[in-house]
Scaffold this motif. Structure first.
Motif, PDB file in Angstrom:
ATOM      1  N   TYR A  32       0.850  -1.186   0.000  1.00  0.00           N
ATOM      2  CA  TYR A  32       0.000   0.000   0.000  1.00  0.00           C
ATOM      3  C   TYR A  32       0.892   1.246   0.000  1.00  0.00           C
ATOM      4  O   TYR A  32       1.900   1.290   0.703  1.00  0.00           O
ATOM      5  CB  TYR A  32      -0.910   0.004   1.230  1.00  0.00           C
ATOM      6  CG  TYR A  32      -1.835  -1.177   1.270  1.00  0.00           C
ATOM      7  CD1 TYR A  32      -3.135  -1.091   0.783  1.00  0.00           C
ATOM      8  CD2 TYR A  32      -1.407  -2.409   1.770  1.00  0.00           C
ATOM      9  CE1 TYR A  32      -3.983  -2.192   0.794  1.00  0.00           C
ATOM     10  CE2 TYR A  32      -2.242  -3.511   1.786  1.00  0.00           C
ATOM     11  CZ  TYR A  32      -3.524  -3.391   1.293  1.00  0.00           C
ATOM     12  OH  TYR A  32      -4.359  -4.489   1.300  1.00  0.00           O
ATOM     13  N   VAL A  33       0.505   2.224  -0.803  1.00  0.00           N
ATOM     14  CA  VAL A  33       1.282   3.452  -0.926  1.00  0.00           C
ATOM     15  C   VAL A  33       0.434   4.637  -0.464  1.00  0.00           C
ATOM     16  O   VAL A  33      -0.730   4.773  -0.865  1.00  0.00           O
ATOM     17  CB  VAL A  33       1.750   3.667  -2.380  1.00  0.00           C
ATOM     18  CG1 VAL A  33       2.394   5.047  -2.539  1.00  0.00           C
ATOM     19  CG2 VAL A  33       2.737   2.577  -2.787  1.00  0.00           C
ATOM     20  N   ILE A  34       1.032   5.465   0.380  1.00  0.00           N
ATOM     21  CA  ILE A  34       0.371   6.683   0.842  1.00  0.00           C
ATOM     22  C   ILE A  34       1.275   7.869   0.529  1.00  0.00           C
ATOM     23  O   ILE A  34       2.440   7.899   0.947  1.00  0.00           O
ATOM     24  CB  ILE A  34       0.072   6.638   2.346  1.00  0.00           C
ATOM     25  CG1 ILE A  34      -0.822   5.437   2.675  1.00  0.00           C
ATOM     26  CG2 ILE A  34      -0.604   7.945   2.794  1.00  0.00           C
ATOM     27  CD1 ILE A  34      -1.118   5.288   4.168  1.00  0.00           C
ATOM     28  N   HIS A  35       0.753   8.822  -0.225  1.00  0.00           N
ATOM     29  CA  HIS A  35       1.474  10.052  -0.541  1.00  0.00           C
ATOM     30  C   HIS A  35       0.994  11.126   0.433  1.00  0.00           C
ATOM     31  O   HIS A  35      -0.193  11.468   0.446  1.00  0.00           O
ATOM     32  CB  HIS A  35       1.199  10.493  -1.981  1.00  0.00           C
ATOM     33  CG  HIS A  35       1.419   9.413  -3.001  1.00  0.00           C
ATOM     34  ND1 HIS A  35       2.676   8.978  -3.366  1.00  0.00           N
ATOM     35  CD2 HIS A  35       0.523   8.681  -3.722  1.00  0.00           C
ATOM     36  CE1 HIS A  35       2.559   8.033  -4.277  1.00  0.00           C
ATOM     37  NE2 HIS A  35       1.275   7.838  -4.514  1.00  0.00           N
ATOM     38  N   ILE A  36       1.896  11.627   1.263  1.00  0.00           N
ATOM     39  CA  ILE A  36       1.535  12.646   2.247  1.00  0.00           C
ATOM     40  C   ILE A  36       2.040  14.004   1.779  1.00  0.00           C
ATOM     41  O   ILE A  36       3.239  14.182   1.528  1.00  0.00           O
ATOM     42  CB  ILE A  36       2.131  12.328   3.635  1.00  0.00           C
ATOM     43  CG1 ILE A  36       1.761  10.904   4.067  1.00  0.00           C
ATOM     44  CG2 ILE A  36       1.640  13.339   4.660  1.00  0.00           C
ATOM     45  CD1 ILE A  36       2.305  10.536   5.441  1.00  0.00           C
ATOM     46  N   LEU A  37       1.132  14.949   1.648  1.00  0.00           N
ATOM     47  CA  LEU A  37       1.466  16.296   1.180  1.00  0.00           C
ATOM     48  C   LEU A  37       1.161  17.322   2.260  1.00  0.00           C
ATOM     49  O   LEU A  37       0.134  17.228   2.947  1.00  0.00           O
ATOM     50  CB  LEU A  37       0.660  16.641  -0.078  1.00  0.00           C
ATOM     51  CG  LEU A  37       0.916  15.772  -1.321  1.00  0.00           C
ATOM     52  CD1 LEU A  37      -0.134  16.073  -2.378  1.00  0.00           C
ATOM     53  CD2 LEU A  37       2.323  16.013  -1.857  1.00  0.00           C
ATOM     54  N   ARG A  38       2.038  18.289   2.373  1.00  0.00           N
ATOM     55  CA  ARG A  38       1.814  19.376   3.324  1.00  0.00           C
ATOM     56  C   ARG A  38       0.891  20.422   2.708  1.00  0.00           C
ATOM     57  O   ARG A  38       1.117  20.900   1.589  1.00  0.00           O
ATOM     58  CB  ARG A  38       3.145  20.016   3.719  1.00  0.00           C
ATOM     59  CG  ARG A  38       2.985  21.169   4.706  1.00  0.00           C
ATOM     60  CD  ARG A  38       4.329  21.789   5.052  1.00  0.00           C
ATOM     61  NE  ARG A  38       4.156  22.986   5.865  1.00  0.00           N
ATOM     62  CZ  ARG A  38       5.140  23.765   6.262  1.00  0.00           C
ATOM     63  NH1 ARG A  38       6.387  23.482   5.921  1.00  0.00           N
ATOM     64  NH2 ARG A  38       4.895  24.840   6.993  1.00  0.00           N
ATOM     65  N   ALA A  39      -0.139  20.806   3.444  1.00  0.00           N
ATOM     66  CA  ALA A  39      -1.094  21.808   2.964  1.00  0.00           C
ATOM     67  C   ALA A  39      -0.449  23.183   2.873  1.00  0.00           C
ATOM     68  O   ALA A  39       0.549  23.481   3.532  1.00  0.00           O
ATOM     69  CB  ALA A  39      -2.295  21.866   3.901  1.00  0.00           C
ATOM     70  N   MET A  40      -1.031  24.021   2.057  1.00  0.00           N
ATOM     71  CA  MET A  40      -0.600  25.414   1.984  1.00  0.00           C
ATOM     72  C   MET A  40      -1.012  26.132   3.275  1.00  0.00           C
ATOM     73  O   MET A  40      -1.999  25.761   3.917  1.00  0.00           O
ATOM     74  CB  MET A  40      -1.217  26.104   0.767  1.00  0.00           C
ATOM     75  CG  MET A  40      -0.880  25.455  -0.565  1.00  0.00           C
ATOM     76  SD  MET A  40       0.905  25.352  -0.884  1.00  0.00           S
ATOM     77  CE  MET A  40       1.284  27.083  -1.238  1.00  0.00           C
TER      78      MET A  40
END
Length: 207
Positions: free
Chosen positions: A4-12
């Motif tokens: 399983y792959v999770i891409h975590i992005l920081r919000a603006m």
């Protein structure tokens, strides 16, 4: 075995954050400058796709996700909310400098009146991420995108990421993040995730 792959992005950053306010549970929108900056990043970079799109409950996180993925139907993960700043919510460090316990809290001791300590925040976030992984496995979703706050992201990566690092080691600019790969057999034995890439990728032919 399926991974399983999770891409975590920081919000603006929200308007309140740019003003130096502690914004945890208050709903502070994205300023137009952040919206324009994110649109520019989207033109320059290729953002990863997912079967599932999740966000922390803050409007800044949900709106960041919607700008990057207009067709997505984001699911809000309440357990991955920003820290609860209690009585210090929406106030600046300058306004709080003389408040009892504020300096100690900045050094990692204590908690805001009516809010969460760093330890309580960390445990909640870790539990929320484990719940997200559990739900992905139960639903058979092989990939997900999560848009969240800097503190939530760095807590997740410090707790579960391989190679191991401290929270500050995982800091990145808004609009950027990391891709994690979870192998069920390893996760069940010890909840860890391989951090295998930084995201997003530059588009080919970018000048």
């Amino acid at each position: 075995m399926k991974s399983y792959v999770i891409h975590i992005l920081r919000a603006m950053p929200s308007q309140g954050t740019l003003e130096g306010r502690y914004v945890g549970r208050a709903q502070s929108p994205l300023p137009m400058g952040a919206v324009s900056e994110l649109a520019g990043l989207k033109r320059e970079y290729r953002y990863p796709e997912g079967e599932l799109y999740c966000a922390s409950p803050a409007v800044s996180c949900v709106d960041t996700l919607k700008i990057l993925y207009p067709k997505a139907e984001p699911e809000v993960v309440l357990e991955l909310a920003e820290c609860d700043f209690g009585d210090w919510e929406n106030r600046t460090a300058e306004e709080l400098k003389d408040e009892p316990g504020f300096k100690e809290w900045l050094m990692g001791r204590g908690a805001p009146p009516g809010g969460e300590s760093g330890q309580v925040f960390f445990r909640r976030v870790c539990g929320g991420f484990q719940l997200l992984v559990k739900n992905m496995m139960a639903r058979g979703c092989a990939s997900a995108v999560l848009v969240t706050h800097a503190g939530v992201m760095t807590s997740i990566l410090a707790a579960f990421g391989l190679p191991k690092g401290e929270p500050q080691d995982w800091l990145c600019d808004p609009g950027f993040g990391y891709s994690l790969r979870i192998t069920p057999m390893l996760w069940m034995r010890e909840p860890v995730a391989e951090v295998f890439a930084r995201v997003p990728e530059e588009k080919e032919g970018k000048i």
